[in-house]
Design a protein around this motif. Sequence first.
Motif, PDB file in Angstrom:
ATOM      1  N   VAL H  93       0.834  -1.203   0.000  1.00 36.05           N
ATOM      2  CA  VAL H  93       0.000   0.000   0.000  1.00 36.05           C
ATOM      3  C   VAL H  93       0.870   1.254   0.000  1.00 36.05           C
ATOM      4  CG1 VAL H  93      -1.770   1.280   1.270  1.00 36.05           C
ATOM      5  CG2 VAL H  93      -1.842  -1.221   1.198  1.00 36.05           C
ATOM      6  N   VAL H  94       1.910   1.234   0.802  1.00 33.99           N
ATOM      7  CA  VAL H  94       2.807   2.386   0.890  1.00 33.99           C
ATOM      8  C   VAL H  94       4.242   1.893   0.974  1.00 33.99           C
ATOM      9  CG1 VAL H  94       3.585   4.316   2.357  1.00 33.99           C
ATOM     10  CG2 VAL H  94       1.141   3.880   2.074  1.00 33.99           C
ATOM     11  N   THR H  95       5.133   2.567   0.236  1.00 30.32           N
ATOM     12  CA  THR H  95       6.578   2.369   0.448  1.00 30.32           C
ATOM     13  C   THR H  95       7.227   3.740   0.550  1.00 30.32           C
ATOM     14  OG1 THR H  95       7.092   2.354  -1.927  1.00 30.32           O
ATOM     15  CG2 THR H  95       6.685   0.218  -0.892  1.00 30.32           C
ATOM     16  N   LEU H  96       8.172   3.843   1.441  1.00 29.23           N
ATOM     17  CA  LEU H  96       8.991   5.053   1.560  1.00 29.23           C
ATOM     18  C   LEU H  96      10.447   4.624   1.655  1.00 29.23           C
ATOM     19  CD1 LEU H  96       7.067   7.146   4.316  1.00 29.23           C
ATOM     20  CD2 LEU H  96       6.715   7.192   1.840  1.00 29.23           C
ATOM     21  N   ARG H  97      11.241   5.038   0.687  1.00 25.53           N
ATOM     22  CA  ARG H  97      12.675   4.738   0.722  1.00 25.53           C
ATOM     23  C   ARG H  97      13.349   5.880   1.476  1.00 25.53           C
ATOM     24  NH1 ARG H  97      16.092   1.833  -3.096  1.00 25.53           N
ATOM     25  NH2 ARG H  97      14.292   1.622  -4.503  1.00 25.53           N
ATOM     26  N   GLY H  98      13.809   5.608   2.655  1.00 24.14           N
ATOM     27  CA  GLY H  98      14.356   6.659   3.507  1.00 24.14           C
ATOM     28  C   GLY H  98      15.642   7.258   2.945  1.00 24.14           C
ATOM     29  N   ASP H  99      15.882   8.517   3.251  1.00 18.26           N
ATOM     30  CA  ASP H  99      17.107   9.182   2.799  1.00 18.26           C
ATOM     31  C   ASP H  99      18.329   8.420   3.304  1.00 18.26           C
ATOM     32  OD1 ASP H  99      15.419  11.133   1.791  1.00 18.26           O
ATOM     33  OD2 ASP H  99      15.680  12.466   3.512  1.00 18.26           O
ATOM     34  N   GLY H 100      19.178   8.040   2.394  1.00 18.32           N
ATOM     35  CA  GLY H 100      20.433   7.405   2.784  1.00 18.32           C
ATOM     36  C   GLY H 100      20.307   5.944   3.179  1.00 18.32           C
ATOM     37  N   ALA H 101      19.120   5.382   3.085  1.00 21.72           N
ATOM     38  CA  ALA H 101      18.963   3.959   3.411  1.00 21.72           C
ATOM     39  C   ALA H 101      19.654   3.110   2.353  1.00 21.72           C
ATOM     40  CB  ALA H 101      17.481   3.601   3.488  1.00 21.72           C
ATOM     41  N   GLY H 102      20.210   2.005   2.768  1.00 20.70           N
ATOM     42  CA  GLY H 102      20.893   1.115   1.833  1.00 20.70           C
ATOM     43  C   GLY H 102      19.937   0.605   0.764  1.00 20.70           C
ATOM     44  N   PRO H 103      20.478   0.269  -0.404  1.00 21.56           N
ATOM     45  CA  PRO H 103      19.607  -0.162  -1.505  1.00 21.56           C
ATOM     46  C   PRO H 103      18.864  -1.463  -1.218  1.00 21.56           C
ATOM     47  CG  PRO H 103      21.927  -0.466  -2.083  1.00 21.56           C
ATOM     48  CD  PRO H 103      21.892   0.326  -0.808  1.00 21.56           C
ATOM     49  N   GLN H 104      19.395  -2.261  -0.315  1.00 24.24           N
ATOM     50  CA  GLN H 104      18.735  -3.532  -0.001  1.00 24.24           C
ATOM     51  C   GLN H 104      17.491  -3.315   0.847  1.00 24.24           C
ATOM     52  OE1 GLN H 104      20.803  -2.153   1.942  1.00 24.24           O
ATOM     53  NE2 GLN H 104      20.307  -2.712   4.016  1.00 24.24           N
ATOM     54  N   SER H 105      17.363  -2.131   1.447  1.00 24.52           N
ATOM     55  CA  SER H 105      16.314  -1.920   2.444  1.00 24.52           C
ATOM     56  C   SER H 105      14.917  -1.872   1.831  1.00 24.52           C
ATOM     57  CB  SER H 105      16.586  -0.622   3.216  1.00 24.52           C
ATOM     58  OG  SER H 105      16.507   0.507   2.354  1.00 24.52           O
ATOM     59  N   TYR H 106      14.841  -1.469   0.579  1.00 25.85           N
ATOM     60  CA  TYR H 106      13.515  -1.259  -0.024  1.00 25.85           C
ATOM     61  C   TYR H 106      12.766  -2.580  -0.190  1.00 25.85           C
ATOM     62  CZ  TYR H 106       9.985   0.791  -3.123  1.00 25.85           C
ATOM     63  OH  TYR H 106       8.808   1.211  -3.690  1.00 25.85           O
ATOM     64  N   ASP H 107      13.408  -3.547  -0.808  1.00 30.57           N
ATOM     65  CA  ASP H 107      12.757  -4.851  -0.976  1.00 30.57           C
ATOM     66  C   ASP H 107      12.610  -5.570   0.366  1.00 30.57           C
ATOM     67  OD1 ASP H 107      12.533  -4.486  -3.658  1.00 30.57           O
ATOM     68  OD2 ASP H 107      14.022  -5.967  -4.235  1.00 30.57           O
ATOM     69  N   ALA H 108      13.616  -5.450   1.205  1.00 33.46           N
ATOM     70  CA  ALA H 108      13.578  -6.152   2.484  1.00 33.46           C
ATOM     71  C   ALA H 108      12.402  -5.672   3.331  1.00 33.46           C
ATOM     72  CB  ALA H 108      14.899  -5.946   3.228  1.00 33.46           C
ATOM     73  N   ALA H 109      12.139  -4.377   3.295  1.00 36.03           N
ATOM     74  CA  ALA H 109      11.025  -3.845   4.085  1.00 36.03           C
ATOM     75  C   ALA H 109       9.701  -4.443   3.624  1.00 36.03           C
ATOM     76  CB  ALA H 109      10.992  -2.312   3.973  1.00 36.03           C
ATOM     77  N   GLN H 110       9.519  -4.551   2.325  1.00 37.12           N
ATOM     78  CA  GLN H 110       8.271  -5.123   1.820  1.00 37.12           C
ATOM     79  C   GLN H 110       8.115  -6.585   2.238  1.00 37.12           C
ATOM     80  OE1 GLN H 110       6.697  -3.784  -2.160  1.00 37.12           O
ATOM     81  NE2 GLN H 110       8.783  -3.061  -2.403  1.00 37.12           N
ATOM     82  N   LYS H 111       9.190  -7.328   2.163  1.00 36.85           N
ATOM     83  CA  LYS H 111       9.105  -8.734   2.510  1.00 36.85           C
ATOM     84  C   LYS H 111       8.850  -8.935   4.005  1.00 36.85           C
ATOM     85  CE  LYS H 111      11.657 -10.596  -1.366  1.00 36.85           C
ATOM     86  NZ  LYS H 111      10.579 -11.506  -1.786  1.00 36.85           N
ATOM     87  N   LYS H 112       9.419  -8.098   4.824  1.00 38.03           N
ATOM     88  CA  LYS H 112       9.145  -8.203   6.261  1.00 38.03           C
ATOM     89  C   LYS H 112       7.675  -7.880   6.559  1.00 38.03           C
ATOM     90  CE  LYS H 112      13.860  -7.040   7.825  1.00 38.03           C
ATOM     91  NZ  LYS H 112      14.686  -5.999   8.538  1.00 38.03           N
ATOM     92  N   ALA H 113       7.167  -6.862   5.894  1.00 42.95           N
ATOM     93  CA  ALA H 113       5.770  -6.512   6.106  1.00 42.95           C
ATOM     94  C   ALA H 113       4.854  -7.652   5.656  1.00 42.95           C
ATOM     95  CB  ALA H 113       5.431  -5.225   5.329  1.00 42.95           C
ATOM     96  N   PHE H 114       5.182  -8.229   4.516  1.00 51.87           N
ATOM     97  CA  PHE H 114       4.396  -9.351   3.983  1.00 51.87           C
ATOM     98  C   PHE H 114       4.415 -10.519   4.963  1.00 51.87           C
ATOM     99  CE2 PHE H 114       3.971 -13.274   1.590  1.00 51.87           C
ATOM    100  CZ  PHE H 114       2.948 -13.023   0.686  1.00 51.87           C
ATOM    101  N   THR H 115       5.575 -10.776   5.535  1.00 56.73           N
ATOM    102  CA  THR H 115       5.717 -11.907   6.445  1.00 56.73           C
ATOM    103  C   THR H 115       4.920 -11.671   7.732  1.00 56.73           C
ATOM    104  OG1 THR H 115       7.915 -12.263   5.516  1.00 56.73           O
ATOM    105  CG2 THR H 115       7.428 -13.383   7.592  1.00 56.73           C
ATOM    106  N   ALA H 116       4.991 -10.452   8.233  1.00 52.59           N
ATOM    107  CA  ALA H 116       4.294 -10.147   9.485  1.00 52.59           C
ATOM    108  C   ALA H 116       2.783 -10.285   9.334  1.00 52.59           C
ATOM    109  CB  ALA H 116       4.652  -8.729   9.952  1.00 52.59           C
ATOM    110  N   VAL H 117       2.244  -9.819   8.226  1.00 58.34           N
ATOM    111  CA  VAL H 117       0.796  -9.905   8.053  1.00 58.34           C
ATOM    112  C   VAL H 117       0.371 -11.335   7.707  1.00 58.34           C
ATOM    113  CG1 VAL H 117       0.606  -9.319   5.592  1.00 58.34           C
ATOM    114  CG2 VAL H 117      -1.218  -8.652   7.167  1.00 58.34           C
ATOM    115  N   SER H 118       1.270 -12.083   7.082  1.00 59.40           N
ATOM    116  CA  SER H 118       0.910 -13.453   6.695  1.00 59.40           C
ATOM    117  C   SER H 118       0.695 -14.339   7.919  1.00 59.40           C
ATOM    118  CB  SER H 118       2.005 -14.052   5.802  1.00 59.40           C
ATOM    119  OG  SER H 118       1.994 -13.467   4.509  1.00 59.40           O
ATOM    120  N   TRP H 119       1.579 -14.182   8.919  1.00 56.24           N
ATOM    121  CA  TRP H 119       1.465 -15.031  10.102  1.00 56.24           C
ATOM    122  C   TRP H 119       0.984 -14.258  11.336  1.00 56.24           C
ATOM    123  CZ3 TRP H 119       5.095 -16.356   6.362  1.00 56.24           C
ATOM    124  CH2 TRP H 119       5.022 -17.677   5.891  1.00 56.24           C
TER     125      TRP H 119
END
Lengths: 185, 185, 185, 185, 185, 185, 185, 185
Positions: H93-119
């Motif tokens: 629904v929403v993504t925000l790529r924080g200033d200076g956040a590592g490039p891996q953080s964008y996909d990782a954040a989505q997957k963590k959110a997906f995992t949390a809501v799944s279980w």
Amino acid sequence: MKKLSLRTRVLTGAVAVAALGAGTFGAMSANASTPAAAPAAAVKADAANDNLQQTTHLTVAAATKAARATLDAAKKENQRVSVAVVDRNGNTVVTLRGDGAGPQSYDAAQKKAFTAVSWNAPTSELAKRLANAPTLKDIPGTLFLAGGAPVQVSGAPIAGIGVAGAPSGDLDEKFAQAGVASLAR
Amino acid sequence: MKKLSLRTRVLTGAVAVAALGAGTFGAMSANASTPAAAPAAAVKADAANDNLQQTTHLTVAAATKAARATLDAAKKENQRVSVAVVDRNGNTVVTLRGDGAGPQSYDAAQKKAFTAVSWNAPTSELAKRLANAPTLKDIPGTLFLAGGAPVQVSGAPIAGIGVAGAPSGDLDEKFAQAGVASLAR
Amino acid sequence: MKKLSLRTRVLTGAVAVAALGAGTFGAMSANASTPAAAPAAAVKADAANDNLQQTTHLTVAAATKAARATLDAAKKENQRVSVAVVDRNGNTVVTLRGDGAGPQSYDAAQKKAFTAVSWNAPTSELAKRLANAPTLKDIPGTLFLAGGAPVQVSGAPIAGIGVAGAPSGDLDEKFAQAGVASLAR
Amino acid sequence: MKKLSLRTRVLTGAVAVAALGAGTFGAMSANASTPAAAPAAAVKADAANDNLQQTTHLTVAAATKAARATLDAAKKENQRVSVAVVDRNGNTVVTLRGDGAGPQSYDAAQKKAFTAVSWNAPTSELAKRLANAPTLKDIPGTLFLAGGAPVQVSGAPIAGIGVAGAPSGDLDEKFAQAGVASLAR
Amino acid sequence: MKKLSLRTRVLTGAVAVAALGAGTFGAMSANASTPAAAPAAAVKADAANDNLQQTTHLTVAAATKAARATLDAAKKENQRVSVAVVDRNGNTVVTLRGDGAGPQSYDAAQKKAFTAVSWNAPTSELAKRLANAPTLKDIPGTLFLAGGAPVQVSGAPIAGIGVAGAPSGDLDEKFAQAGVASLAR
Amino acid sequence: MKKLSLRTRVLTGAVAVAALGAGTFGAMSANASTPAAAPAAAVKADAANDNLQQTTHLTVAAATKAARATLDAAKKENQRVSVAVVDRNGNTVVTLRGDGAGPQSYDAAQKKAFTAVSWNAPTSELAKRLANAPTLKDIPGTLFLAGGAPVQVSGAPIAGIGVAGAPSGDLDEKFAQAGVASLAR
Amino acid sequence: MKKLSLRTRVLTGAVAVAALGAGTFGAMSANASTPAAAPAAAVKADAANDNLQQTTHLTVAAATKAARATLDAAKKENQRVSVAVVDRNGNTVVTLRGDGAGPQSYDAAQKKAFTAVSWNAPTSELAKRLANAPTLKDIPGTLFLAGGAPVQVSGAPIAGIGVAGAPSGDLDEKFAQAGVASLAR
Amino acid sequence: MKKLSLRTRVLTGAVAVAALGAGTFGAMSANASTPAAAPAAAVKADAANDNLQQTTHLTVAAATKAARATLDAAKKENQRVSVAVVDRNGNTVVTLRGDGAGPQSYDAAQKKAFTAVSWNAPTSELAKRLANAPTLKDIPGTLFLAGGAPVQVSGAPIAGIGVAGAPSGDLDEKFAQAGVASLAR
């Protein structure tokens, strides 16, 4: 002669099929430590034409019946799951995303079904094989997690049923087996 | 008349199958403007068990024979191509990347084979259908470019052969047809 | 004997290679209406061993030289582009994302290079072929847009150079040709 | 108070729902030239909590009923198709790969369903919009080919049904509409 | 000296930035027939270190502000859309899936934003370029459909805003421009 | 001097190459604990042109012969497997999906072949390396599971053969080695 | 106050930046057990416009120089590797597929570079972190295998260099570090 | 007792919902060893129409508020992270790529959110479940790494918030929880 050999095959096959009408649908309790050669009954050479072979599949009506029986079994225990039925070539035939099932359940169900039909064993059994061959799980399309069960004819896999979304894989697999069992009725 | 011919085919399917031993392998010259319903001979219900159906496939030996015949035909005309054989479920059975064939030819051959078996017609014919239904080509896995030919049993598709890499799609398709023809020998 | 045949090949090949040292690097001005069979000089059978063939590739040093020459040519005209060099098997050998080039340029450059080496012609020529075969562009990995040029040895493609990011494809292709030309120096 | 506001919504909504029980399920005959704003009845704000909204979906039982009605309609006309039901968020809820349906039909059905629910119109209507906006079809997940129909509640899309595999998209869409109609029974 | 050169750059740059504080944010009304070289203000060489360059980006706070302004503009016209903000390297910075927006809108918005920043022009303008270069739209990541607008600093693109879900691309683009305009406040 | 050292290598290599005509095709029994530098005989600089290098590949005829020998070996032991031959650049040259092989076998065979040629060792050996470097298996395209074997010329890898579908990876690899051995005949 | 603190940081940073002209390019020897907050010098707010920030990148010339230095270092030790340079946003800037490098090396190099810049540490260090957080390696785009090194300015990562293809990851990383070191010259 | 509590919840669900206005947003401290059946409050049957069900979602305004609160919490601790909010169907629904956040953080954040809501549990808890079911992490879309937290209504998951980029997953999750908490205000 083609016509005769075909008839012969159908007649012969009918015995096995009749037998399976009496209960041979079901997940083989695979012996993980000594995996036998995969049975071949579901793939037959065509005696009249060396170029051809026949493969056996569930009809979509049967696959749908199994998938619904799976969801019904889950509903009885107040569990929210998704279910998938995959044919012996790995192609998905039926998917049902259960009401309220977690979003991860849809893909997981397909992968469990794929895994069960690939190795002709319940995924709860297959997961144990990782102890000896941990990289099996890196094969594309697979998920070595309880919840998948093969559908067999004369011991050969013709489909896989996969379930995901319950709190444990064992519960998922119980529902998958209910789906398999529905085919014998 | 379609309806009659279908009825006839079902009743006397075995006859047709016997006939195919005598040369019915080949690509249907599809009538693009009035596409008929896909023949069903390659998928049969199992009379003894409502849950099951049988599908007909090439053996890998036959598919390899056809693929090699395809490459041989191309070699005779000094063309460098790749070839793929796909079964009626869209799964690739054989691929051969020809010596010196362009890198694009490998995927293109598979997609042409997939397209030919999906609509049971040579892709040169199917490409003409885009005039009326241009978005057909947006269906995943397809390539509406000459070079693919269906393999048929009693008029029903059981496989597709796709070729790519020659300077024209018509040449590609000529080689694919050579592959189909090899199955009747 | 292997050793002898190898020497023979090198000697024979050396004539062509010497020729190319004198300027045969360059993009073929393909005749789109009558595409000839792809030249095969870059793929050779190994006379001593029927199982083997030799293929010719740019060294990474040469590919890097060409890619840098491409960027230099663009810089002289104040254009910001990316460049890719792809080998005759379609594998990317070198990519350079130019300073300030648009984000679309990186993938586009690779696809143009892939397309140029696949059909052994500049992509500006290949784009014209779409008039007769519009679905060519649906082949995976391709981009039928000016900006790609083949690298040839004795007329056979051994690599493709693709450029993207300039305001027009013709400019992109001019820079790609500068990259090709750098290999003859 | 949450409870009251919910009741209010249900009561208010019930009128529409009751109406739809009498036949408002069905594909809107969209006016392609003057597309109206998408109706919003299927997404409601929660009056008691600004953070929440409610969305309306088919139950998996209803979606399965519709999918089976679709296959039944196809079977009556001796057509072999696959069907998919996709919810208003684009997630697939049910897929059924029909017996003997071409391998391309499975993915195509999902994309047609996705397209129909995305624009709340039959894909036969949507395909006409390409005349004015040809790149609409480049949006990921879509297929602008007849065979998809939206399921509506009070005019708002809550699901899409997609069908593929018949000789024409119009036939596919006829079957999809049969699936939609089954929900009003 | 690094420190001095940096200061110099900041001071020099500040003029441009100050100017843009007065309204230079906005989508260039690109002249599709004579595309100029892409402005480079957003990429600067670092005078003190030949190895380095600086690029200019929106902060996530600014990108979020723009995205929300976009949704607000849509809400005023009772439209349901999704919005995406992509940086000059094509990486997505912000996405907002609007309440009730169609499922196709999320990906479409990102692709429009990517396209706008890639060519530094509104996608409504870019779509017109397809008349001369129809295969531009085959570049990965792009969508040549109205609804995307570039964010510029001194005429150079630093971000793209893409919107999808309204009944027409022109409406989508109106909302995207509202997002761009919000950055000048 | 480059030229001299090259000559030396060629001369030395020639002995090995001559030897290989007499049977040096086969999988190196790699010493996993002390991996040597990869042999380079299969990649040669072109003495006449610094820009070029030659690489050695199997012909498609040889690769097909090896793949068929692999399936024949499996058939003798009543196993159903798929086989793939991948060249030294990782591109698939031949795939054969064996009759009755599980659906997982097709992709698995390709990945095993890719892995074997990448590290120039049988995958049974490579799997052992995971004890020291467990993340090796996260490299795209690889599968660290017994069943893959490299094809070597003078100790350098020119292709990989991968097999999957038998009850154990060791059986798979036995068949892959039969394929390798067929090339020495 | 925001502005002041920014100024302070810039001033402080400038010292470090000056220092780096004298050799601060290099991979941080990360302390895996107590990872500090990522340094921020490479991302700067723009004092004149709250909406903007500046990021620091290698020029393509610098990235190419580093990549070539990497390959040169490998060549000296007779190793065949591929190398990639990725910017701080994870976008690949340069790739060089080394002569004779295994096919797996190309993707692996990019992933190592991505990993090094993501966590601002050599991948040999990062691999050790898996002992405490084994699922870190499941993050898309990453490879926790020695061979990647960050390029830093004032301690902040501005790029990553990844190398693959040597017999050990430590060797790969040695070459990557040679690439980093070349930037200080 | 589960059954009773469920009954109670259904009967008095409105009370719980009212209560949640007063602070029931928050991540369940899941008991990993005895996972209960997933609560169902967020999916309701529609009493007036058996075909329909209602699901509860965050508005985009609420999701944006939570995402911004997450970034604010990170900023206070000088951490650079990205954040994603995913709905109960797994759609972002929403993504925000924080200033200076590592490039891996964008996909990782989505997957963590997906995992949390799944279980319906924080990913720090879920990661512990891998001890008993290590292949859970092979389910597509998931990441079993601390940093994700579910958003609940009456104990049922309606969304997931995922954060990545801080030096530890625990820090990431602290910020995610701050986002969840913001919804109760």
